[in-house]
Design an enzyme around this catalytic site. Structure first.
Site, PDB file in Angstrom:
ATOM      1  N   GLU A 156      -7.616  -3.241  -3.790  1.00 32.01           N
ATOM      2  CA  GLU A 156      -8.947  -2.900  -3.312  1.00 32.01           C
ATOM      3  C   GLU A 156      -9.267  -1.462  -3.722  1.00 32.01           C
ATOM      4  O   GLU A 156     -10.090  -1.219  -4.593  1.00 32.01           O
ATOM      5  CB  GLU A 156      -8.954  -3.062  -1.792  1.00 32.01           C
ATOM      6  N   ASP A 176       0.770  -1.252   0.000  1.00 30.05           N
ATOM      7  CA  ASP A 176       0.000   0.000   0.000  1.00 30.05           C
ATOM      8  C   ASP A 176       0.798   1.297   0.000  1.00 30.05           C
ATOM      9  O   ASP A 176       0.236   2.347   0.322  1.00 30.05           O
ATOM     10  CB  ASP A 176      -0.944   0.048   1.212  1.00 30.05           C
ATOM     11  N   GLU A 200      -7.555   5.275  -4.440  1.00 30.78           N
ATOM     12  CA  GLU A 200      -6.381   5.824  -3.771  1.00 30.78           C
ATOM     13  C   GLU A 200      -5.150   5.721  -4.661  1.00 30.78           C
ATOM     14  O   GLU A 200      -4.216   6.523  -4.535  1.00 30.78           O
ATOM     15  CB  GLU A 200      -6.166   5.143  -2.427  1.00 30.78           C
TER      16      GLU A 200
END
Length: 940
Positions: free
Chosen positions: A541, A464, A545
């Protein structure tokens, strides 16, 4: 399936919102205990590395961890000597080759290259071609899971591990060695071939079941395994020997051989041409030209025999929708829909540049006093950062403040603007100075920069980084818009560039960070997991972002005068936008399997997609996770307004009513297609709600009321400045652009409109025109005759380029009267009344090439109210094609075979044309984009 994955993945992206849930601490503790995570041994004393006015550490803070196995043991990249000093692009489709997440698996987990899937093992490389989806997890996930059709290696190979030996933009070469034998296999996205090199043994293919041989010509062998066709190619002079499930060939002093998955047995001759044109590298080149973004995807090859240097590439849907390059009739099945094959070492795509603006334009729909009050609530809060400590939640807080800076400036609240800027600068500077409670640390083994305190596996699993750091880059870009000195390299700009290099490095020669760590240029989107240690491949996911990072790059590059970074952001955003449209939202309804009962997914996996998140099954989060954060980079979502409407409708069905928890995010999402409906929901609550943690009432109020005034984004028009946008309402377009430069400039839009923008300012203008809310879906108000358009669309437009789509094989079964793997064209929101005496008519051009016994067949269906139920279906008799190259005309004159239901008035209805092969075992083609590719409906 989802529940099992959640336990195995530990902290892999539990996602936004977790910390706000009462059970968060318990869930986190269970996850940690399940995998035995714990802090590594205390590191040696850290050194501080200066970076402009900031600094970072070269060693982790005491008591923290870097990358670990699932048992908490430190792990370093699994690379050959030749690759040891090269930065590893973690967060890729093949990352498990380099990251040994599970200590008992020194090879790899399944890797999804598409159309082929792979998994390394001691004896070589498993190869599969999954073509039938499974629906798992109570119907919440579809997957084309890896299942080995065969294993390719060398006789006797028994390697203790597999390492990454070489890689390029979308290819990788794993390496095996057991002391007597060495083996390499180059694989990649879109590659139907596996290119093998080995020493110390014969070529060996072990099939999962006894193969059927359909062609045996010395060094070229055609086999069928589990219904899939493969061609095996040994050096000239060699011969394949088949014994049960073992197939071997001596290499005759050579060190190479290859195999390919074939779309059909009759493709063998074409594929044979490229059997020894070995791929040695892959590279994408992009450019932003005016209002378009172009990208060229190229493979480099080496001729092992002969002089052929060409190859075959399978293009994903997001690629072939945007290329005019010639494609073959060959196709493959994939979790991303149909892949189409090009016979060349390169192809080029071109898309409209999706603009990014610092804020929506000023409008009369915003009450300045009310907005100022909402702004003050944030700026004067006792803790504007809501207790955030780690990189992710600090980023969310920075993002919330960053959205309000240009809004405050727009209404003349300069004191509030400057206070918000001061808050952002102060917190960023804390993180950008080593030695404090929060800092960034560089890992020389993994060549990555990690922020501590970390979260969601950003440290232990390298997860991430692009999500977390997107907020820092975006916030810094807003600061740079107002304070260029702060963003200078000598000040804090160097630290921002380190975050950019860690997540989206445009350089392939940087020894400190890999090229585009998380962005998979061929797949068209990013991956979130740093180790890819799942049976389903890698996953992402929160695609939004990832878009946030790209939007931040556009604004940072524009604000600092770095056009290369600005254009990189445009390429990443525009490419990923189409991937999100197709693979998360299935906007064309041509990707998700028919058996998967959802219109969107919260997560995309290498093997498919899942209607889920890592941390909850709440529909609001499943739908909202690919919306947040809502920014001026979110406008791209408005390209597919019908998909937004389906998305919101599904959320409300699954939720048992309108959103409650993430209502502000979903209102803003809905406003991109229907601003009035979103405003009605806002007005119904009148500010009496709790904002999502990355949102504020000030931003939501400004967003919804502005769009209700200026109209939804008009994505049919784009400007030649990446920081521009167009909106449309009631026949009037609103043009806006922000000019970060120190001199005035004129922005030219694709509809001919020009806009003069002063230096370091935003300008807005109006003009005539306006787009259909669903520009890809025009209704009979402009005619009752539709052209077939590549991409599954029926359109009244006449400017689309001519093309052709592939009609799938009937696979040797009589499909007369029943659509089988049809090629589908559709138009929605159609209104019209039945024309007296008229009937459905069509004129199509079809071609079966030299294939014998094919029979294209058409069904036309009418959903009168657009509710998903087709009230009328007309199936026409098939057309028997000849085995001669050349187009043949197929019309309704073939006669009706079957008719069900009745025609009636179309009210926001849907019209669908399906074409499939009723007979035969080969593919055919149907022409698109011409006057000979037409459906005429009996309506006025």
């Amino acid at each position: 399936m989802i529940e099992v994955l959640l336990v195995r993945t530990s902290l892999s992206r539990l996602a936004p919102g977790l910390a706000s849930r009462p059970a968060a601490a318990t869930l986190l503790a269970i996850a940690v205990a399940a995998v035995g995570l714990g802090p590594a041994a205390s590191p040696a004393a850290a050194a501080t590395i200066p970076a402009g006015a900031g600094s970072y550490s070269d060693s982790r803070p005491a008591g923290t961890s870097g990358p670990t196995t699932n048992t908490g043991a430190p792990v370093t990249p699994k690379l050959t000597t030749a690759a040891r000093d090269k930065p590893v692009p973690t967060n890729d489709w093949w990352s498990s080759l380099a990251y040994q997440r599970y200590g008992d698996n020194p090879y790899s987990t399944p890797m999804y290259g598409h159309p082929l899937t792979y998994q390394a093992k001691a004896s070589g490389l498993e190869v599969g071609y999954p073509t039938t989806p499974a629906i798992v997890g109570d119907g919440r996930q579809y997957e084309y899971a890896h299942k080995a059709d065969l294993t390719v290696g060398l006789s006797g190979l028994n390697s203790p591990d597999t390492k990454a030996d070489a890689w390029s933009d979308w290819t990788v070469t794993p390496y095996w060695a057991d002391g007597s034998r060495t083996f390499r296999a180059t694989i990649g996205h879109g590659m139907p071939f596996v290119y093998a090199k080995g020493s110390g043994g014969d070529a060996r293919i072990t099939t999962a079941s006894t193969p059927t041989v359909f062609s045996d010509d010395g060094n070229v062998l055609g086999i069928t395994v589990a219904g899939h066709h493969y061609a095996l190619f040994a050096p000239t002079g060699s011969d394949w020997n088949v014994s049960g499930t073992a197939i071997t060939a001596g290499l005759g002093g050579k060190d190479y051989f290859s195999l390919a998955v074939l779309p059909s047995t009759d493709a063998l001759a074409t594929y044979r041409k490229y059997a020894f044109s070995f791929v040695t590298g892959s590279q994408v080149a992009w450019q932003s030209t005016g209002s378009a973004v172009k990208a060229t995807y190229s493979l480099t090859t080496e001729a092992k025999e002969g002089t052929e240097r060409g190859t075959l590439q399978a293009l994903y849907r997001h690629q072939w929708l945007h290329t005019t390059d010639a494609l073959t009739p060959y196709t493959y099945v994939s979790p991303r829909g149909t892949m189409k094959v090009r016979e060349s070492a390169s192809f080029t795509t071109s898309q409209k540049n999706n603009g990014v603006v610092p804020a929506l334009p000023a409008s009369s729909g915003v009450d300045k006093a009310r907005l100022a009050g909402y702004l003050n609530e944030v700026a004067n809060a006792s803790d504007p950062f809501s207790g955030a400590a780690d990189t992710y939640w600090t980023g969310k807080a920075l993002g919330r403040l960053a959205q309000l800076v240009p809004v405050a400036d727009q209404i003349g609240e300069t004191a509030t603007r400057d206070k918000l800027l001061g808050l952002m600068k102060g917190r960023l500077q804390e993180w950008f100075t080593a030695g404090g409670a929060s800092e960034f640390s560089y890992d020389k083994d993994w060549k990555t920069l990690t922020g501590y305190p970390a979260s969601y596996g950003s440290d232990t699993e390298l997860n991430d980084h692009h999500f977390h750091y997107s907020y820092y880059v975006y916030a810094a870009a807003i600061i740079a818009q107002y304070d260029q000195a702060w963003a200078a390299d000598s000040a804090w700009g160097t630290m921002i560039k380190h975050l950019i290099r860690d997540t989206a490095n445009p350089s392939r020669t940087d020894s400190a960070y890999p090229f585009l760590r998380g962005f998979d240029v061929y797949a068209g989107h990013s991956w979130a997991s740093g180790h890819q240690g799942f049976a389903a491949g890698n996953n992402q996911e929160s695609s939004s972002e990832s878009i946030n990072l790209s939007a931040g790059l556009v604004l940072w590059g524009a604000a600092t005068g770095d056009t290369n970074l600005r254009d990189l952001g445009s390429f990443l955003l525009t490419t990923e936008s189409e991937a999100i449209t197709q693979y998360w939202f299935d906007a064309s309804q041509q990707v998700f399997p028919a058996s998967f009962g959802h219109d969107t997914v919260g997560m995309v996996w290498g093997s498919g997609g899942a209607y889920s998140t890592w941390w909850t099954a709440n529909p609001e989060e499943i739908h909202g996770i690919n919306v947040l954060p809502v920014t001026g980079g979110s406008l791209h979502l408005a390209r597919e307004k019908a998909a937004i409407k389906r998305n919101i409708a599904e959320m409300e069905r699954e939720n048992g009513g309108p959103a409650q928890e993430w209502r502000d995010l979903l209102w803003q999402f809905e406003s991109l297609s229907d601003p009035a409906a979103a405003k009605a929901k806002w007005d119904g609550v009148n500010g009496n709600y709790e904002p999502e943690q990355g949102e504020s009432k000030a931003h939501t109020y400004h967003w919804i009321n502005t769009l209700n005034t200026v109209g939804a984004p008009d994505m049919t028009v784009s400007g030649d400045l990446p920081t521009s946008a167009v909106f449309s309402k009631d026949g009037t377009r609103i043009y806006t652009a922000h000019n970060h430069a120190s001199t005035a400039r004129t922005v030219t839009f694709s509809d001919g409109k020009t806009l003069s923008v002063p230096a370091r300012s935003t300008a807005t203008s109006t003009g005539p025109g306006g787009s259909d809310p669903d520009p890809e879906e025009p209704g009979p108000s402009t005619g009752n005759t539709f052209r077939l358009k590549t991409g599954g669309v029926l359109t009244t437009g006449t400017t689309d380029p001519a093309g052709a789509d592939t009609v799938a094989s009937a696979d040797g079964v009589n499909r007369d009267g029943t659509p089988y793997r049809p090629t589908v064209y559709e138009v929605k929101k159609v209104n019209g009344k039945v024309a007296s005496g008229a009937a459905t008519a069509f004129r199509l051009r079809v071609d079966a090439g030299t294939k014998v016994g094919l029979a294209p067949q058409v069904r036309v269906s009418y959903d009168l109210t657009g509710d998903g139920t087709f009230d009328r279906a007309e199936t026409f008799r098939y057309f028997a094609t000849d085995p001669v190259n050349g187009w043949e005309e197929y019309t309704q004159a073939s006669g009706a075979q079957a008719t069900t239901g009745s025609l009636g008035e179309l009210k926001n209805g849907t019209v669908r044309l399906e074409i499939w092969n009723a007979l035969g075992s080969g593919t055919s083609q149907v022409q698109t984009g011409t006057d000979a590719a037409v459906l005429k409906i009996p309506y006025v």
